[in-house]
Structure formats: structure tokens, C-alpha cells
Motif scaffolding. Structure first.
Motif: not given
Length: 228
Positions: A77, A100, A106
Motif C-alpha cells: 500500500v 489505495d 495499511r
């Protein structure tokens, strides 16, 4: 322009992505803002710009919406990967923040829904989720994304990388989701852009084929070499 008006202004239009890679001659905010201006003269209804300095320069140079993103990293990401990245993109002036939109972890540990909610709590922007699959798009819509991009189709191992735009994915997302679909990724010709629109795209985003002369030159060089 309110969010509904901003979305409607993009229906059936071309968004041009104006980006250059680190180390390239065009990797300069002023240059990218001029590229964006040229795209707008050609009819682009919005531009997509990477990096805070580029966003700031472009917002001052054009009178169309700016889709902003901040690439940080090279794997996993890295397209506006955290809430703080998203807030910075909004603060740079982007009316639409691209993040993203995959279901991958994340870097800051937040979910996509938490990222979108945290951004909206203090910034009046729309959110474009860059997705790699139908499942991503459905989850991104549930998380609150305003726009669903096919930007990462073929780059997350969930779908094969097609030679041109992933028309099947565009059609699947358009059929399954109410949020507008932005076709993006490997759209190299006007004919492919029209195909993406017919497949169900709300708008079409083209980058490399318009704004990356090194790659375009390479296409011609390779074609000539292959022919003889």
C-alpha cells in the motif's frame, strides 16, 4: 462546487493523470503543472497529480478539479497510504483525494473506512479508492469511497494483468456498485478509452499515453525495431 456537482461534472469525461517518475527530466512541479494545463486545453475535465508540491502547483494553474495522491514507498500500500498522507493531500488543495482502495493492511493500522471517516471529519473532499478487484470495490464503497477506480487491476495478484484496460472488471464493478467507476490503467488509445466507457465507466482516466513521453517514445522504437 458541492460534492454532487463535482461528481456530475466528471460524468462521461476524460481525466488526465500528470505524473513523472523520480529521476526523470519532467519530475518537477512546475513542469507537471504545465502538462496539466496542456491537458485541460485539450479537453480534460480533471487532472490527477502525484505529490504535494505538484498538487499545489497544479491547483494554482488549472480551473478543473484536481485528483491528488501521494505515493510513499514502492511495494504494498503506497498510494496515499495513511490518514496523515490523505490529510496532507487535501491540505495541498486537491478536491478529490485518491487512496489505495484495496483490502490490504495499511501502514498506520487503520482500515479504509477509518481513513475515509478520519479524513472527512476535518476536510471537505471526495475520496477516490484505487481498487484491484471487484471485492476491493465493494469493500471500498462500503467504507464510504465516492469514486471507485480500477487503477490497481492486475497489480495486486487478484486479477491477471490485461494488455489494455480490464474491461471485465469495469463492467463487474459498474453492475455491483452504485458509486461511479473511474476506468484507469493501461488505457493506451482513444479506442480503448471508448471501450472503457461502454463497459460502464463513469469517467476515464488516462496517464501514460498522454503525459509520459519516455514511454510513448519507447512504444514507437519497439514497433519499428520489431518490423525490421
Amino acid at each position: 462546487m458541492n460534492s454532487g456537482g463535482l461528481l456530475e461534472s466528471l460524468r462521461g469525461t476524460l481525466i488526465v493523470s500528470c505524473q513523472a517518475y523520480p529521476g526523470e527530466p519532467m519530475r518537477d512541479p512546475e513542469v507537471m503543472s504545465r502538462v496539466a494545463r496542456a491537458a485541460v486545453i485539450g479537453g480534460a475535465a480533471a487532472v490527477r497529480v502525484q505529490g504535494l508540491a505538484d498538487i499545489r502547483a497544479t491547483v494554482d494553474a488549472v480551473d478543473v478539479p484536481v485528483v491528488g495522491l501521494w505515493k510513499d514507498g514502492a511495494d504494498g500500500v503506497f498510494i496515499t497510504p495513511t490518514l496523515e498522507h490523505a490529510r496532507a493531500v487535501a491540505d495541498a488543495g486537491a478536491q478529490i483525494v485518491a487512496v489505495d482502495g484495496t483490502r490490504r493492511p495499511r501502514p498506520d493500522g487503520l482500515t479504509l473506512a477509518q481513513t475515509i471517516a478520519g479524513l472527512r471529519a476535518t476536510r471537505d473532499v471526495l475520496v477516490m479508492a484505487d481498487c484491484g478487484s471487484l471485492e476491493d470495490a465493494v469493500a471500498a464503497q462500503e467504507a464510504g469511497a465516492d469514486l471507485l477506480g480500477t487503477t490497481l487491476a492486475g497489480y495486486t495478484d487478484e486479477r491477471p494483468r490485461t494488455d489494455g484496460p480490464d474491461l471485465d472488471l469495469i463492467a463487474l464493478i459498474a453492475a455491483a456498485c452504485a458509486a461511479p467507476v473511474i476506468a484507469e490503467g493501461r488505457i493506451h488509445t482513444p479506442a480503448a478509452a471508448a471501450q472503457a466507457r461502454r463497459a460502464g465507466a463513469f469517467a476515464v482516466c488516462v496517464g501514460t499515453a498522454i503525459t509520459h513521453p519516455s514511454t510513448i517514445t519507447g512504444w514507437f522504437v519497439d514497433a519499428i525495431a520489431a518490423d525490421g
